[in-house]
Design a protein around this motif. Sequence first.
Motif, PDB file in Angstrom:
ATOM      1  N   ALA A  84      -3.647   7.611  -4.166  1.00 24.86           N
ATOM      2  CA  ALA A  84      -5.019   7.157  -4.409  1.00 24.86           C
ATOM      3  C   ALA A  84      -5.955   8.359  -4.492  1.00 24.86           C
ATOM      4  N   VAL A  85      -6.840   8.334  -5.468  1.00 29.29           N
ATOM      5  CA  VAL A  85      -7.822   9.403  -5.649  1.00 29.29           C
ATOM      6  C   VAL A  85      -9.126   8.990  -4.984  1.00 29.29           C
ATOM      7  N   PRO A  86     -10.041   9.922  -4.733  1.00 30.21           N
ATOM      8  CA  PRO A  86     -11.321   9.573  -4.111  1.00 30.21           C
ATOM      9  C   PRO A  86     -12.059   8.479  -4.885  1.00 30.21           C
ATOM     10  N   ALA A  91       0.827  -1.204   0.000  1.00 30.22           N
ATOM     11  CA  ALA A  91       0.000   0.000   0.000  1.00 30.22           C
ATOM     12  C   ALA A  91       0.863   1.256   0.000  1.00 30.22           C
ATOM     13  N   LEU A  92       1.948   1.235   0.778  1.00 30.18           N
ATOM     14  CA  LEU A  92       2.852   2.382   0.826  1.00 30.18           C
ATOM     15  C   LEU A  92       3.520   2.609  -0.528  1.00 30.18           C
ATOM     16  N   GLN A  93       3.931   1.535  -1.178  1.00 32.37           N
ATOM     17  CA  GLN A  93       4.569   1.647  -2.488  1.00 32.37           C
ATOM     18  C   GLN A  93       3.606   2.231  -3.522  1.00 32.37           C
ATOM     19  N   GLU A  94       2.360   1.754  -3.521  1.00 37.78           N
ATOM     20  CA  GLU A  94       1.371   2.270  -4.472  1.00 37.78           C
ATOM     21  C   GLU A  94       1.077   3.744  -4.221  1.00 37.78           C
ATOM     22  N   GLU A  95       0.987   4.145  -2.956  1.00 37.93           N
ATOM     23  CA  GLU A  95       0.679   5.537  -2.630  1.00 37.93           C
ATOM     24  C   GLU A  95       1.826   6.468  -3.022  1.00 37.93           C
ATOM     25  N   VAL A  96       3.077   6.004  -2.839  1.00 40.58           N
ATOM     26  CA  VAL A  96       4.226   6.827  -3.216  1.00 40.58           C
ATOM     27  C   VAL A  96       4.302   6.980  -4.730  1.00 40.58           C
ATOM     28  N   MET A  97       4.054   5.897  -5.462  1.00 38.56           N
ATOM     29  CA  MET A  97       4.136   5.954  -6.924  1.00 38.56           C
ATOM     30  C   MET A  97       3.015   6.801  -7.520  1.00 38.56           C
ATOM     31  N   MET A  98       1.778   6.599  -7.035  1.00 36.28           N
ATOM     32  CA  MET A  98       0.635   7.356  -7.535  1.00 36.28           C
ATOM     33  C   MET A  98      -0.430   7.406  -6.446  1.00 36.28           C
ATOM     34  N   VAL A 148      -9.372   4.173  -0.447  1.00 40.09           N
ATOM     35  CA  VAL A 148      -8.785   3.333   0.589  1.00 40.09           C
ATOM     36  C   VAL A 148      -7.656   2.501  -0.003  1.00 40.09           C
ATOM     37  N   HIS A 149      -6.736   2.087   0.873  1.00 39.48           N
ATOM     38  CA  HIS A 149      -5.600   1.284   0.444  1.00 39.48           C
ATOM     39  C   HIS A 149      -5.762  -0.186   0.834  1.00 39.48           C
ATOM     40  N   ILE A 150      -6.315  -0.431   2.005  1.00 40.01           N
ATOM     41  CA  ILE A 150      -6.464  -1.801   2.511  1.00 40.01           C
ATOM     42  C   ILE A 150      -7.885  -1.978   3.038  1.00 40.01           C
ATOM     43  N   VAL A 151      -8.525  -3.090   2.676  1.00 42.97           N
ATOM     44  CA  VAL A 151      -9.854  -3.432   3.175  1.00 42.97           C
ATOM     45  C   VAL A 151      -9.757  -4.765   3.910  1.00 42.97           C
ATOM     46  N   VAL A 152     -10.254  -4.788   5.131  1.00 47.88           N
ATOM     47  CA  VAL A 152     -10.393  -6.021   5.911  1.00 47.88           C
ATOM     48  C   VAL A 152     -11.883  -6.293   6.015  1.00 47.88           C
ATOM     49  N   ALA A 153     -12.320  -7.472   5.573  1.00 48.94           N
ATOM     50  CA  ALA A 153     -13.754  -7.683   5.402  1.00 48.94           C
ATOM     51  C   ALA A 153     -14.166  -9.104   5.741  1.00 48.94           C
ATOM     52  N   THR A 154     -15.461  -9.254   6.002  1.00 45.43           N
ATOM     53  CA  THR A 154     -16.105 -10.569   6.029  1.00 45.43           C
ATOM     54  C   THR A 154     -16.777 -10.769   4.674  1.00 45.43           C
ATOM     55  N   PRO A 155     -16.964 -12.012   4.223  1.00 43.66           N
ATOM     56  CA  PRO A 155     -17.431 -12.250   2.851  1.00 43.66           C
ATOM     57  C   PRO A 155     -18.797 -11.656   2.531  1.00 43.66           C
ATOM     58  N   GLY A 156     -19.745 -11.746   3.472  1.00 50.27           N
ATOM     59  CA  GLY A 156     -21.106 -11.294   3.168  1.00 50.27           C
ATOM     60  C   GLY A 156     -21.188  -9.820   2.867  1.00 50.27           C
ATOM     61  N   ARG A 157     -20.670  -8.978   3.768  1.00 52.79           N
ATOM     62  CA  ARG A 157     -20.728  -7.520   3.558  1.00 52.79           C
ATOM     63  C   ARG A 157     -19.887  -7.106   2.349  1.00 52.79           C
ATOM     64  N   LEU A 158     -18.744  -7.733   2.151  1.00 55.86           N
ATOM     65  CA  LEU A 158     -17.906  -7.406   0.997  1.00 55.86           C
ATOM     66  C   LEU A 158     -18.642  -7.700  -0.307  1.00 55.86           C
ATOM     67  N   LYS A 159     -19.309  -8.833  -0.369  1.00 56.81           N
ATOM     68  CA  LYS A 159     -20.067  -9.194  -1.568  1.00 56.81           C
ATOM     69  C   LYS A 159     -21.172  -8.174  -1.831  1.00 56.81           C
ATOM     70  N   ASP A 160     -21.854  -7.739  -0.781  1.00 63.63           N
ATOM     71  CA  ASP A 160     -22.934  -6.764  -0.944  1.00 63.63           C
ATOM     72  C   ASP A 160     -22.413  -5.437  -1.483  1.00 63.63           C
ATOM     73  N   MET A 161     -21.296  -4.963  -0.948  1.00 66.31           N
ATOM     74  CA  MET A 161     -20.758  -3.676  -1.396  1.00 66.31           C
ATOM     75  C   MET A 161     -20.263  -3.746  -2.834  1.00 66.31           C
TER      76      MET A 161
END
Length: 616
Positions: free
Chosen positions: A242-244, A233-240, A304-317
């Motif tokens: 994250a936009v909204p 996540a740090l590498q991606e943020e330094v290179m470019m 966001v850079h990192i998402v920690v999720a349970t399968p049900g809510r992640l699938k819904d979103m």
Amino acid sequence: MLAAYSMAVVSGADPSSSANVLTDILGSATLCKREEDDYVEYIPVKKRRVMEAQKIVQCKGNSALEDESQKHAVARPSLLVKVSQLKLDLPEITPSEHIVQQEKQMIEHLADRKTLMSVRELAKGISYTEPLFTGWKPPLPIRRMSNKECESIRKQWRIVVDGEDIPPPIKSFKDMRFPEPILKKLEAKGITKPTPIQVQGLPVISSGRDMIGIAFTGSGKTLAFVLPLIMLALQEEVMMPAVPGEGPFGLVICPSRELARQTYEVVEEFFIPLREYGYPELRPLLCIGGVDMWSQLEVMKKGVHIVVATPGRLKDMLAKKMMNLNNCRYVTLDEADRLVDLGFEDDIKEVFDHFKAQRQTLLFSATMPANIQNFAQSALVKPVTVNVGRAGASNLDVIQEVEYVKQEAKTVYLLECLQKTPPPVVIFCEKKADVDDVHEYLLLKGVEAVAIHGGKDQEERERAISSFKAGKKDVLVATDVASKGLDFPDIQHVINYDMPAEIENYVHRIGRTGRCGNTGIATTFINKNQIGTTLLDLKHLLQEAKQRIPPVLAELNDPVEEVDAITDTSGVKGCAYCGGLGHRILDCPKLEHQKRMQIASSRREDFGSGGYRGEF
């Protein structure tokens, strides 16, 4: 006759009488004809004897022809005879070897699933041959280590690896090239050197390789996949930056809300020092049920850079287009086998359908049966399996005590067990009703206790766990919802009020104590209500950990010893489906339960959740 008829006509007789005369005449003619047809020619006695002799000779000739045909039949056997002969020619196999062959066939059928591949990849036949490139490299002296030196380190740390081009193990966090704030945070937490799963797992994951990580409970698996995720996540943020609305770049999927929140807190814990040292701001998101979805959406809008999720809510979103995985290139399934066991397989498959490109896939668990490993390897790219100890083995830092207690005496004996060690103590029950009963009983006896199970709302569950972790409560009573991966500080004692039906749950339960090198005690109540195969699994687990075996378990007959003697060298010892050592896959209660669940699910799909509904 015709003359009589002519005379009757000429004499002028009545026409009707003439007709009668004609009828009589025709009837006499027909009778004569029948007599001629029934006539049998007389054959002299001499001629009849000759005819009988000819019949006898003819019968002998037919029998000789039949004998000849039978000889030819013996010379040219039928296909059925050939198959029977081939079976007889095969080498004889013992019943134990026959069982092993059956089990191999069952495992092959069970492993024929590719849940970790999206429908698009399966439909188009897309397969990746090379792992992702990360640019990370260990220091030069470590890169120059020979294979013999690497194997020596792995042997010293009791690490077993499998795969191609395995990165070398690294014995210090500094050599893994983590930034200064992360090293200081590890030191502040009292973590000065990596655990065995981290020694080999961190270099493998940092190199971009897919990995299956197996290690006993409390061995530091969470840090093994969280630290490389933070660096990505740090590498991606330094290179470019994250936009909204963009992100995530990394995803962690957990089987329970409590485990997801704990992992999220670990991630957030390392983001704070990075931000204090002037590194770019990294934003995590906790995506679980029981929490307002719109508050999660507000975080997503910032990127966001990192998402920690349970399968049900992640699938819904994902289904509601509130989140996308277009840029996600790192996914971890924590307690991967439990995700499959708890019925999240279809949800995970739907989540993987949202990936648009190759990603690095990691699977972690303390209990990873062979069938789960096989089906995962079919979808991973050049995976590396890192195993610290046997998959499904119990933590050797836990003293396991098994007590035979009658069902009606368990509640009373529970108070005696609580006096073995000072708090905090965790008590596990199988049913939600038992959790409530034990919790109420302890409160009546003046014990500071809290309870959690799947029937309580999310706010109540979080309040109970936070008060227990903070030391405000002495005892936590829970179902298996608290046994998967949760890290409670300084747990002295775990009590299994009910012996679980599956030995995997037992391993996870007792793993709540004896973490990070500390010693703990696990007390388990057993009686005649337990399944015989589960008790045999427990007996073998105690033998493996060199623990005391009570007489009630020592007396059990063990039908799998002969088969295990064969599979020690060429197959899987114990059950390949659940990892239990006291039974084979042919008698696995967990597999039978899964089959019943599948049948029930198919019936619900056919008839609806309320049973059969006729259309009128």
